[in-house]
Design an enzyme around this catalytic site. Structure first.
Site, PDB file in Angstrom:
ATOM      1  CG  HIS B 127       9.888  -6.022 -13.891  1.00 45.32           C
ATOM      2  ND1 HIS B 127       9.919  -7.025 -12.942  1.00 45.32           N
ATOM      3  CD2 HIS B 127       8.724  -6.179 -14.551  1.00 45.32           C
ATOM      4  CE1 HIS B 127       8.821  -7.756 -13.030  1.00 45.32           C
ATOM      5  NE2 HIS B 127       8.080  -7.267 -14.005  1.00 45.32           N
ATOM      6  CB  CYS B 151      13.472  -8.693  -8.285  1.00 51.72           C
ATOM      7  SG  CYS B 151      14.041  -7.837  -6.814  1.00 51.72           S
ATOM      8  CG  HIS B 152      10.681  -9.998 -11.049  1.00 56.58           C
ATOM      9  ND1 HIS B 152      10.771  -8.735 -10.508  1.00 56.58           N
ATOM     10  CD2 HIS B 152       9.793 -10.686 -10.295  1.00 56.58           C
ATOM     11  CE1 HIS B 152       9.948  -8.663  -9.457  1.00 56.58           C
ATOM     12  NE2 HIS B 152       9.358  -9.841  -9.315  1.00 56.58           N
ATOM     13  N   GLY B 153      14.941 -11.354 -12.902  1.00 60.22           N
ATOM     14  CA  GLY B 153      15.860 -11.805 -13.949  1.00 60.22           C
ATOM     15  C   GLY B 153      15.984 -10.906 -15.155  1.00 60.22           C
TER      16      GLY B 153
END
Lengths: 432, 187, 253
Positions: B127, B151-153
C-alpha cells in the site's frame, strides 16, 4: 559585418525573446581576432576547459565523498576501489588541478612576455590575478579533503600563518578552524567552500572574457589591430586552432592520468591524517612551492628580514611577502609603463623576463627542499630577486630601455618600421 | 602552406572538389570527436550505478537450521526487511486450498514459493510501504493469521497474499534459491 | 626552444627532488611484471603473495581497505574466497538480545584486522604500531622497489659505528636504518602451494606484488584504457591538425 538573419523559425523565436543566438554569432563568427596569434594564445581557452573538467569531476566525486574526519579518507578509497570508474574520475580531478595550474602559469607568463597587461587591458589582467588567487584558495582547501597526512599538516601550517597578524591573529585562526586545531569543523567548512569557489571562479572568468572582448586579444607583435585586414573571425579559425591545442594538451594530460597518476603528488597523503605524528617534511603541492619558498625565506637571521625586523615578526614578514608576491602582480601595469608591449621589441626586457622565469623555477625547487643550507640562502636570494624584478628592474627598463622599432601594422609587417624610428631596416618578421 | 599553383588548380577545378574534401575531413573529425566525447561521458554516468561494495551485499544468505516449523524470522536484504516462514504441512495445504478464493490479487500459493515449506516475501506493505507486524510471537497477525499492516489495516495470509485492506498487491517474492540443504540465498 | 628545454629540465628536477636527502639510501630499481605501459600483475606472484601476507604479516598488519571479494578479481574462485574469509571472525550485532556477537567473515567483509584498535596493536608490539598495508606501496617513496628493498634489507650485524637502540633491527633501506619490525621473512618460512622455493627474495617479491595490487587494484584497467585513450587522442589530434591546416590555408600568417 552585417548581422545575418536566422532562417530556422525556432531559432528566430528564441532569439527575439533572448538573443542568445545573435550573441553567439557576434562572439564567435564576427568577433575580430588578430590573425597573427601564436599557440601561446591557446592557453586561455585551455584553462576554461580544464575548469569545466574540474567542476564535472568534482561534482561527481562529491556524490561519494564524506566530509567527516572519521570517514573522509575511507570514502576516497571507496571511490578508488568500489565506485564504477571512481579511480578514473579521482585521478582526473587530482591531475586536473596540476593541469589547471600549469596552463594558467603559462597563460600568465604569456601575458607578461607580450605586455598583455598594458592599457587598455589592465582590468583584464587584474581580474586574471583574482582568478589565480581564487584557484589557489580552492586548490588549498581541496587538498585537505582526502584527509591524508599532507592534507592535515598542510592545512595546519597554512592556517597557523594567520596568527602572525598582530592583535587579532589568534582569533582569526580559531575562527578559521572552528576549534582549537584543524579538525572536523575545519574539514566540513573546507568542503563547503571548495564546492562553492569554482562557481565564483566561473563568474570571474565571465567578467574576464567580457573585459577581453572590449578591446579584443593582444597579439605577439603587441601592436593594435588597425582594421579588418589585421583580423579574422574567431570562428572557424581560432575554434579549430583551440581544438587542436586541446588535443595536444589532452595527450599529455592522459599520460599523467593513466600512467603516472601519482607522480606530482606526495606519498604521505596516502597515510591517514594523524594529528599526533608530524611528517618529516611538510611539502605543499608543486604549484604552491615558489610561494612556500618565499614564505620560508623570512627567518629571524635572514638578510632580507633584517631591514624590517623592527617592524614585524619574521613570521609576519614571510606571510606578507607570500601574499605580496601575488599582490605585486596587480600593479604590474603601472610598474611597467613602457609604451612598447611585446618583448619582441624589448631585447633587454626579454632577457630579464627569462631570468624571472628561471627565478620562479629556482623558488619552486627551494620550496621542495628542507629548510637547510644552502637552500635557505638560495631562497632568500631568489625571493629578493623576485621582488626586485617587479619593483626595480621593470620600472628601470620602462624608463631607460631602448626598444626596437615596432612594425606599422600586423597585416603588412613593413621593413623599416613606420613608427618613431626610421633608418636601419628591422629584421623581417618571424612567423608568429 | 599550399603553393599558389596548388591553390590555383583547386580554384580552376571549381570549389567543389577542395570543399568536399574539406567537408569530409570536418565530418570525419567531428564524428571521431563525438565518439571520444561519448567514451568520456560513460564513466560519469556509470559512476552513479551501484558501486561494487553495494552490489556485494545485494544478496543475503540465511542459515535455516534454527527456524522451527511454524516459526517466522525477519532478515535484512538490500536494506529492506524480508519475512521468512517455515510453514507446516497444514499451513501449506490451507493456502493451496484458498488459491481460488476471493483474492484481491489472485495468485497460486505454488507460484509464490521455490520450496513450499519456506515462504520468503519482502516485508514491505504494497500500500504505502510500512512494515507489517506478525513476525514475532505476540504480534498482531490479522484475520488470516499471516501479517497485519498497522498503518492502514491490510491483512496478509500465510502465503503473503493480500486478503483484506487497501494494499493492491501481494507481498513481493524476491528471487531466492537454496544452494545447500539448510541455506537460503536471497537475491 | 632552448629556454623551453631548460625550464622543462628544472620542472623535472623540482618534482623528483621533492624528498629530503639525509639518512636515506635509494632502493635499487627492480623489474616488475606490472610496470611499464603494458604491465599486468603476475597472477602466480599474487597468489603466493597472499599466502605470505596471511602467514607472515597478518598477525600484526591489517589490510582493512581490501575486501575478501576483491580476491575474485585476481583469479580466486568464489569458493576459495568464502573459505579464506570464513577463517576469520567478525564482530557483528547487536542481536535481538542487544548483545554483540561474532560470526565468520563473508566475502563482502573487509580483511579482518589482527587487533581491535591501535592501542591493542601497540600493546602487543612494544609500543610500536604496525601500519595498515592496504596503501603501503603508494604511501612510501620508491613504492614497490622500496618495499622489496626493505624486506630484503635486514642485516644480522649492523655496521660497526652504528649503535642499535633497544628492540630495534638494522635495515639498510629504512630511513634512519633502525626499524622496530624484526625481519618478518625467513628462508622457507612459508610452504608455497605451487611448490616455488620460498627464499626471502622470492617471498619479498611475491608479497610486494600482492601489496601493489592491494594498493592499486585498478592498475590493469587503468593501463589498458590508457593505451586506448592515448592512441585515440593521437588520431583525433592528427585529424584536428589537418582540419586546422585546411581552415587556415588561405590566411597569411
Amino acid at each position: 559585418m552585417a548581422t545575418p538573419t536566422f532562417q530556422n523559425p525556432i531559432v528566430k523565436w528564441i532569439d527575439h525573446r533572448l538573443p542568445v543566438f545573435t550573441f553567439m554569432q557576434h562572439e564567435l563568427h564576427e568577433y575580430p581576432t588578430p590573425k597573427n596569434l601564436s599557440y601561446w594564445w591557446n592557453f586561455g581557452s585551455l584553462a576554461g576547459i580544464v575548469l569545466v573538467l574540474m567542476i564535472a569531476t568534482g561534482i561527481v566525486l562529491a556524490m561519494h565523498y564524506t566530509p567527516h574526519v572519521n570517514y573522509a579518507f575511507d570514502s576516497v578509497e571507496r571511490i578508488m576501489r568500489d565506485v564504477n570508474y571512481g579511480w578514473l574520475i579521482r585521478y582526473m580531478h587530482m591531475n586536473g588541478a596540476s593541469a589547471f595550474f600549469i596552463v594558467v602559469f603559462i597563460h600568465i607568463f604569456r601575458g607578461m612576455y607580450y605586455g598583455s597587461y598594458k592599457s587598455p587591458r589592465e582590468l583584464l589582467w587584474m581580474l586574471g590575478v583574482v582568478i589565480l588567487l581564487c584557484m589557489m584558495a580552492t586548490a588549498f582547501m581541496g587538498y585537505v579533503l582526502p584527509w591524508g597526512q599532507m592534507s592535515f599538516w598542510g592545512a595546519t601550517v597554512i592556517t597557523n600563518l594567520f596568527s602572525a597578524i598582530p592583535i587579532i591573529g589568534d582569533s582569526i585562526v580559531t575562527w578559521l578552524w572552528g576549534g582549537f586545531s584543524v579538525d572536523n569543523p575545519t574539514l566540513n567548512r573546507f568542503f563547503s567552500l571548495h564546492y562553492l569557489m569554482p562557481f565564483v571562479i566561473v563568474g570571474i572568468v565571465v567578467v574576464h572574457i567580457l573585459a577581453l572582448h572590449q578591446h579584443g586579444s593582444s597579439n605577439p607583435l603587441g601592436i593594435d589591430t588597425k582594421g579588418p585586414q589585421d583580423s579574422i573571425p574567431f570562428h572557424p579559425y581560432y575554434t579549430v586552432k583551440d581544438l587542436f591545442g586541446l588535443g595536444v594538451f589532452l595527450i599529455f594530460y592522459a599520460g599523467f592520468v593513466f600512467f603516472a597518476p601519482n607522480f606530482l603528488g606526495h606519498p604521505d597523503n596516502y597515510i591517514q591524517a594523524n594529528p599526533l605524528a608530524t611528517p618529516p617534511h611538510i611539502v605543499p603541492e608543486w604549484y604552491f612551492l615558489p610561494f612556500y619558498a618565499i614564505l620560508r625565506s623570512f627567518t629571524a637571521d635572514a638578510l632580507i628580514y633584517l631591514p624590517i625586523s623592527w617592524l614585524m615578526s619574521a613570521k609576519l614578514a614571510g606571510v606578507l611577502a607570500m601574499f605580496g608576491s601575488i599582490a605585486v602582480l596587480f600593479v604590474l601595469p603601472w610598474l611597467d609603463f613602457s609604451k612598447v608591449r611585446s618583448a619582441k621589441f624589448r631585447p633587454l626586457y626579454m632577457w630579464f623576463f627569462w631570468l624571472f622565469v628561471i627565478d620562479c623555477f629556482i623558488l619552486g625547487l627551494c620550496g621542495a627542499k628542507p629548510a637547510e643550507e644552502p637552500w635557505t640562502w638560495i631562497s632568500q636570494a631568489a625571493t629578493a630577486y623576485y621582488f626586485a624584478h617587479f619593483l626595480v628592474i621593470i620600472p628601470l627598463l620602462a624608463k631607460f630601455e631602448k626598444t626596437r622599432p615596432v612594425p606599422a601594422s600586423i597585416n603588412e609587417p613593413v621593413l623599416g618600421g613606420g613608427d618613431s624610428t626610421t633608418g636601419a631596416a628591422t629584421k623581417p618578421m618571424e612567423k608568429a | 602552406m599550399a603553393s599558389s599553383a596548388d591553390t590555383a588548380a583547386t580554384d580552376s577545378q571549381g570549389q567543389g572538389d577542395g570543399e568536399s574534401r574539406r567537408d569530409f575531413l570536418m565530418l570525419a573529425t567531428g564524428a571521431v570527436g563525438a565518439v571520444g566525447l561519448g567514451a568520456v561521458a560513460w564513466p560519469f554516468i556509470d559512476q552513479m550505478n551501484p558501486a561494487a561494495d553495494t552490489l556485494a551485499v545485494s544478496t543475503t544468505e540465511v542459515n535455516l537450521e534454527p527456524i522451527e516449523p511454524g516459526q517466522r524470522i525477519l532478515v535484512k536484504w538490500q536494506g529492506k526487511p524480508v519475512f521468512i516462514m517455515h510453514r507446516t504441512k497444514e499451513q501449506i495445504e490451507k493456502m493451496k486450498a484458498e488459491d481460488g478464493g476471493n483474492l484481491p490479487d489472485p495468485q497460486k500459493d505454488g507460484d509464490r514459493t521455490v520450496k513450499p515449506e519456506w515462504l520468503v516475501v519482502v516485508g514491505v506493505c504494497t500500500h504505502l510501504g510500512c512494515i507489517p507486524t506478525g513476525t514475532k510471537q505476540g504480534e498482531v497477525r490479522g484475520e488470516f493469521d499471516g501479517w497485519f499492516c498497522p498503518c492502514h489495516g491490510s491483512h496478509y495470509d500465510l502465503s503473503g497474499r493480500i486478503r483484506k485492506g487497501p494494499a493492491p498487491t501481494n507481498l513481493p517474492v524476491p528471487q531466492h534459491a537454496f544452494p545447500e540443504e539448510n541455506t537460503l540465498k536471497i537475491g | 626552444m632552448k629556454k623551453l628545454l631548460l625550464s622543462a629540465a628544472l620542472v623535472f628536477a623540482t618534482a623528483t627532488g621533492a624528498q629530503a636527502a639525509g639518512d636515506v639510501v635509494a632502493p635499487p630499481a627492480e623489474q616488475w611484471a606490472h610496470q611499464g605501459l603494458f604491465g599486468t600483475y603476475d597472477r602466480g606472484a599474487l597468489r603466493r603473495g597472499l599466502q605470505v601476507y596471511r602467514e607472515a604479516c597478518a598477525a600484526c598488519h591489517s589490510l582493512r581497505l581490501v575486501a575478501y571479494r576483491n580476491l575474485m578479481e585476481i583469479g580466486f574462485t568464489e569458493a576459495e574466497v568464502k573459505e579464506i574469509a570464513a577463517e576469520k571472525e567478525v564482530r557483528d550485532g547487536p542481536n535481538d538480545e542487544g548483545e554483540m556477537f561474532t560470526r565468520p567473515a563473508r566475502p563482502s567483509d573487509k580483511f579482518v584486522s589482527p587487533f581491535p584498535n591501535p592501542q591493542a596493536a601497540r600493546a602487543s608490539n612494544n609500543g610500536a604500531l604496525p601500519p595498515d598495508l592496504s596503501l603501503m606501496v603508494k604511501a612510501r617513496v620508491g613504492g614497490a622497489d622500496y618495499l622489496y628493498a626493505l624486506l630484503t634489507g635486514y642485516r644480522e650485524t649492523p655496521p660497526k659505528d652504528v649503535k642499535m637502540a633497544e628492540g630495534m633491527a638494522y635495515n639498510v633501506y629504512f630511513p634512519g636504518h633502525q626499524i622496530a619490525m624484526p625481519a618478518p621473512l625467513s628462508e622457507d618460512g612459508v610452504e608455497y602451494a605451487d611448490k616455488t622455493k620460498a627464499t626471502v627474495a622470492q617471498m619479498a617479491r611475491d608479497v610486494t606484488t600482492f601489496l601493489t595490487w592491494a594498493a592499486e587494484p585498478e592498475l590493469e584497467d587503468r593501463k589498458r584504457i590508457g593505451i586506448k585513450a592515448i592512441l585515440f587522442l593521437i588520431v583525433l589530434t592528427g585529424m584536428l591538425y589537418a582540419v586546422k591546416r585546411k581552415v587556415w590555408k588561405d590566411i597569411k600568417h
